[in-house]
Design a protein around this motif. Structure first.
Motif, short mmCIF file in Angstrom:
data_model
loop_
_atom_site.label_atom_id
_atom_site.label_comp_id
_atom_site.label_asym_id
_atom_site.label_seq_id
_atom_site.Cartn_x
_atom_site.Cartn_y
_atom_site.Cartn_z
N ARG A 180 17.25 6.67 5.65
CA ARG A 180 17.39 6.43 4.21
C ARG A 180 17.09 4.99 3.82
N ARG A 181 16.38 4.26 4.69
CA ARG A 181 15.98 2.89 4.37
C ARG A 181 14.60 2.91 3.73
N VAL A 182 14.37 1.92 2.88
CA VAL A 182 13.07 1.79 2.22
C VAL A 182 12.10 1.15 3.19
N VAL A 183 10.89 1.68 3.27
CA VAL A 183 9.84 1.15 4.13
C VAL A 183 8.64 0.83 3.25
N ALA A 184 8.17 -0.41 3.34
CA ALA A 184 7.00 -0.83 2.57
C ALA A 184 5.87 -1.20 3.53
N SER A 185 4.69 -0.67 3.28
CA SER A 185 3.50 -1.03 4.05
C SER A 185 2.76 -2.13 3.30
N VAL A 186 2.43 -3.20 4.02
CA VAL A 186 1.80 -4.36 3.42
C VAL A 186 0.41 -4.53 4.02
N GLU A 187 -0.56 -4.84 3.18
CA GLU A 187 -1.93 -5.08 3.62
C GLU A 187 -2.32 -6.52 3.26
N ALA A 188 -2.92 -7.23 4.22
CA ALA A 188 -3.39 -8.60 3.98
C ALA A 188 -4.88 -8.66 4.28
N VAL A 189 -5.64 -9.17 3.33
CA VAL A 189 -7.08 -9.36 3.49
C VAL A 189 -7.33 -10.87 3.47
N ASN A 190 -7.80 -11.43 4.57
CA ASN A 190 -8.00 -12.87 4.67
C ASN A 190 -9.31 -13.25 3.98
N ARG A 191 -9.19 -13.95 2.85
CA ARG A 191 -10.37 -14.41 2.10
C ARG A 191 -10.61 -15.90 2.32
N PHE A 192 -10.01 -16.43 3.38
CA PHE A 192 -10.16 -17.84 3.72
C PHE A 192 -11.10 -17.96 4.91
N PRO A 193 -11.87 -19.05 5.05
CA PRO A 193 -12.83 -19.13 6.15
C PRO A 193 -12.21 -19.27 7.53
N PRO A 225 12.59 4.07 -5.16
CA PRO A 225 12.44 2.61 -5.01
C PRO A 225 11.09 2.12 -5.53
N TRP A 226 11.07 0.86 -5.91
CA TRP A 226 9.83 0.15 -6.24
C TRP A 226 9.73 -1.01 -5.28
N CYS A 227 8.59 -1.17 -4.63
CA CYS A 227 8.36 -2.27 -3.69
C CYS A 227 7.28 -3.17 -4.27
N GLY A 228 7.50 -4.46 -4.17
CA GLY A 228 6.53 -5.41 -4.68
C GLY A 228 6.51 -6.68 -3.86
N VAL A 229 5.45 -7.45 -4.02
CA VAL A 229 5.31 -8.73 -3.33
C VAL A 229 6.00 -9.80 -4.17
N ALA A 230 7.05 -10.41 -3.63
CA ALA A 230 7.76 -11.48 -4.33
C ALA A 230 7.10 -12.82 -4.06
N THR A 290 0.81 -1.22 0.00
CA THR A 290 0.00 0.00 0.00
C THR A 290 0.85 1.27 0.00
N ASP A 291 2.12 1.14 0.39
CA ASP A 291 2.99 2.33 0.43
C ASP A 291 4.44 1.88 0.30
N CYS A 292 5.22 2.65 -0.44
CA CYS A 292 6.65 2.39 -0.60
C CYS A 292 7.34 3.73 -0.52
N ARG A 293 8.13 3.92 0.52
CA ARG A 293 8.75 5.23 0.73
C ARG A 293 10.14 5.07 1.33
N ILE A 294 10.88 6.14 1.34
CA ILE A 294 12.20 6.15 1.97
C ILE A 294 12.07 6.91 3.28
N ASP A 295 12.51 6.28 4.35
CA ASP A 295 12.51 6.93 5.67
C ASP A 295 13.56 8.04 5.64
N THR A 323 7.03 -11.94 1.45
CA THR A 323 8.38 -11.56 1.01
C THR A 323 8.23 -10.33 0.15
N VAL A 324 8.82 -9.22 0.61
CA VAL A 324 8.75 -7.95 -0.10
C VAL A 324 10.08 -7.75 -0.82
N GLU A 325 9.99 -7.34 -2.08
CA GLU A 325 11.19 -7.11 -2.87
C GLU A 325 11.32 -5.62 -3.15
#
Length: 147
Positions: A59-72, A126-131, A50-55, A80-82
């Protein structure tokens, strides 16, 4: 034939008929108790960056990750964030990766986590993605009552 012998055959026949009726029902209930196995690729579809920024301070890259549980069932995600300079990946390129664990995600709930990447060079975006992503179902056990 005596009446006692006929009663024995009748009892045996009733037992066999009962097993033919109730055995499949018992197997259905027994097999239906656990949720269906989740495909391996489903966890990857449940998470996103949801967000990829430099602190600014580190000067480190910070990625915000969101998880939506679609399992019962409830569970935890390990994502794993790349971190790359561009979205497209050339063959043989290796970029920094970091793990983020998002525990206790209830069914239908949305939870967030933060992944801390490497120190990023100045003047590059930077570009942040889900590996990769994995989902592990929670095993709930009843707690013993306090004495």
């Amino acid at each position: 034939m005596s009446a006692l012998k006929w009663q024995g055959w009748l009892v045996a026949l009733v037992c066999v008929a009962g097993m033919m009726v109730f055995a499949p029902l018992g197997l259905y209930v027994w097999a239906g108790g656990a949720p269906a196995p989740r495909p391996g690729s489903a966890a990857r579809e449940d998470v996103r960056i949801t967000d990829c920024r430099i602190d600014p301070a580190s000067r480190r890259v910070v990625a915000s990750v969101e998880a939506v549980n679609r399992f019962p069932g409830a569970g935890a995600y390990v994502v794993t964030v790349e971190f790359r300079e561009k979205e497209t990946r050339a063959p043989g390129d290796r970029w920094a990766q970091a793990l983020v664990k998002i525990p206790g995600v209830a069914p239908g709930a949305t939870e967030h986590g933060t992944s801390l990447g490497p120190v990023w060079p100045p003047d590059t975006v930077p570009w942040c993605g889900v590996a990769a992503a994995e989902f592990t179902a929670a095993e709930f056990t009843a707690a013993a009552p306090a004495p």
